[in-house]
Design an enzyme around this catalytic site. Structure first.
Site, mmCIF file in Angstrom:
data_model
loop_
_atom_site.group_PDB
_atom_site.id
_atom_site.type_symbol
_atom_site.label_atom_id
_atom_site.label_comp_id
_atom_site.label_asym_id
_atom_site.label_seq_id
_atom_site.Cartn_x
_atom_site.Cartn_y
_atom_site.Cartn_z
ATOM 1 C CB SER A 46 -0.930 -0.060 1.207
ATOM 2 O OG SER A 46 -2.087 0.636 0.927
ATOM 3 C CG HIS A 94 -5.752 -2.393 0.172
ATOM 4 N ND1 HIS A 94 -4.918 -2.036 -0.859
ATOM 5 C CD2 HIS A 94 -5.310 -1.717 1.263
ATOM 6 C CE1 HIS A 94 -4.026 -1.166 -0.412
ATOM 7 N NE2 HIS A 94 -4.238 -0.964 0.876
HETATM 8 C C1 GCU Z 1 -5.386 4.864 1.455
HETATM 9 C C2 GCU Z 1 -4.745 5.639 0.342
HETATM 10 C C3 GCU Z 1 -3.904 4.727 -0.560
HETATM 11 C C4 GCU Z 1 -2.938 3.929 0.269
HETATM 12 C C5 GCU Z 1 -3.671 3.212 1.374
HETATM 13 C C6 GCU Z 1 -2.767 2.510 2.381
HETATM 14 O O1 GCU Z 1 -6.362 3.995 0.940
HETATM 15 O O2 GCU Z 1 -5.752 6.291 -0.365
HETATM 16 O O3 GCU Z 1 -3.183 5.499 -1.491
HETATM 17 O O4 GCU Z 1 -2.231 3.023 -0.540
HETATM 18 O O5 GCU Z 1 -4.405 4.145 2.146
HETATM 19 O O6 GCU Z 1 -1.599 2.838 2.516
HETATM 20 O O7 GCU Z 1 -3.304 1.657 3.101
#
Ligand code: GCU
Length: 413
Positions: A250, A391
């Site tokens: 992420s 995710h």
């Molecule tokens: C949010 C953000 C993303 C990121 C994510 C994370 O969703 O919008 O860009 O990758 O957090 O780091 O969990």
């Protein structure tokens, strides 16, 4: 001005901001993607084509790296001369005598009270020689990745329980394949808040000044921290510093890509669900967009990146070139089917469009013209998969990374 009027104006301003933030409706419709042309990594400013690996490495790669520093992530300083490493704890019979555990503190000056990184390391304890390792950052503190009472609690993550993130960190599986795991809490480098700078390693440096439009944002700072951990790994005889894999999930996947793009000592770079500002093409503006990420996370990128809010076509680079900066070193990009916010297709396309740069080195790049089926990894010098689920980081992801590392590093126990 009358007191009530001031209160009214403040309330009105807050409501307008809240409305603006709420108003963002992500587009998930491919047919609504605005028309775009990607910058070609192989076309020089004078229109000439790069046709050989040497010109790429000596001329074109530095130009593209420079554009990413100036317009996206910001400029970071080098390694401080006063850096020092202290091995605080070492047990060669940890985890039921399967592992070597080390806890190392990286100080940047001779002042123990200043910014420092607490690094946790597990290595297989039956290896014949120095082992390859995954160099990672974690969100919830070193104590969260494993239920091991000897692990020191990360100071900016004290609220998280021991072992609460164990699901994302399959240490026994990594060790059994002959790899080590190195992890540091990202808050030791830059606490992840808009005002985190004051508690970050950035206070050690006069330059770049924080108000410069191309000064390092937190992603560049986290990536800098991963390079400083690598500086330590180079001094550790149990570790093969020529086989260090930088991996992240992420926002830390964006960080891993920037670390791997910058620091050519990293042997392999792995991006797990990194999305916008990571592996996903910015110009597709599907799911999370540049404007949205710069609004909600104003500290992640450099100030110049905000110029591209709702203006992606003006960017002098796009994210396929970030992957290309790693060439000829292997890169793996992973997506999750349910992670539409991160634009899985845009992540795949970045990997695909980095391929012509790998071809300069006679390497195959990504061996797929079209997105592979779900749960079917494809791996050349660039690897990619889209797995079922949301995710996250799962054993499926780790299995693919271990296979990819075996393919390229031939780890032997
Ligand atoms: C949010 C953000 C993303 C990121 C994510 C994370 O969703 O919008 O860009 O990758 O957090 O780091 O969990």
């Amino acid at each position: 001005m009358h007191h009530e009027l001031i209160v009214f104006l403040i309330v009105a301003l807050i409501s307008v901001c809240a409305f603006a933030a709420e108003k963002f409706e992500p587009n998930y419709d491919e047919s609504k993607i605005p028309p775009y042309t990607l910058p070609d990594p192989l076309t020089l400013a004078d229109g000439k084509q790069v046709t050989d690996a040497e010109t790429w490495q000596k001329v074109r790669r530095p130009q593209i790296l420079e554009l990413f520093k100036e317009h996206v992530y910001g400029r970071a300083p080098g390694r401080p001369d006063t850096m020092r490493f202290v091995v605080v704890e070492e047990d060669r019979h940890a985890l039921g005598d399967t592992a070597i555990r080390k806890q190392v503190t990286i100080y940047f000056t001779d002042d123990d009270a200043g910014p420092h990184l607490d690094v946790l390391i597990y290595l297989p304890n039956d290896a014949k020689g120095p082992v390859p390792v995954f160099n990672t950052l974690n969100f919830h503190g070193n104590q969260s990745i494993i239920d091991d009472p000897a692990v020191r609690i990360s100071r900016h993550a004290a609220k998280y329980e021991r072992g609460e993130r164990v699901r994302r960190w399959p240490v026994p599986m990594i060790l059994s394949k002959g790899y080590g795991l190195v992890t540091t809490h990202y808050g030791d480098i830059f606490p992840d808040r808009a005002d985190g700078r004051a508690d970050s390693v950035q206070v050690l440096f006069d330059k770049p000044a924080a108000d410069e439009p191309d000064a390092w944002g937190s992603i560049a700072t986290w990536a800098w921290g991963l390079s400083r951990v690598l500086d330590y790994l180079e001094t550790d005889k149990d570790i093969d510093a020529g086989r260090v894999i930088v991996m992240g999930h992420s926002r830390l996947g964006k960080t891993a890509l920037w670390a791997g793009a910058n620091d050519q000592r990293f042997a392999i770079t792995i991006s797990n669900d990194s999305g916008c500002g990571g592996a996903a093409l910015s110009r597709r503006a599907i799911g999370e967009t540049v404007a949205r990420i710069n609004t909600v996370f104003p500290h992640w990128f450099c100030t110049n990146f905000k110029k591209y809010n709702n203006n992606e076509n003006a960017l002098p680079v796009d994210q396929h070139e970030l992957i290309a900066l790693c060439a000829p070193r292997p890169v793996y990009v992973a997506s999750a089917e349910g992670d539409t916010w991160a634009d899985p297709r845009g992540e795949f396309l970045s990997a695909k469009f980095a391929t012509p740069v790998y071809k300069l080195f006679d390497l195959e790049g990504l061996p797929a013209e079209h997105m592979p089926d779900v749960d079917k990894p494809v791996a050349g010098t660039i690897g990619y998969h889209i797995r079922t689920g949301k995710h996250d980081v799962t054993d499926f992801d780790w299995n693919a990374y271990l296979d990819f590392a075996d393919k390229h590093l031939r780890a032997s126990k």
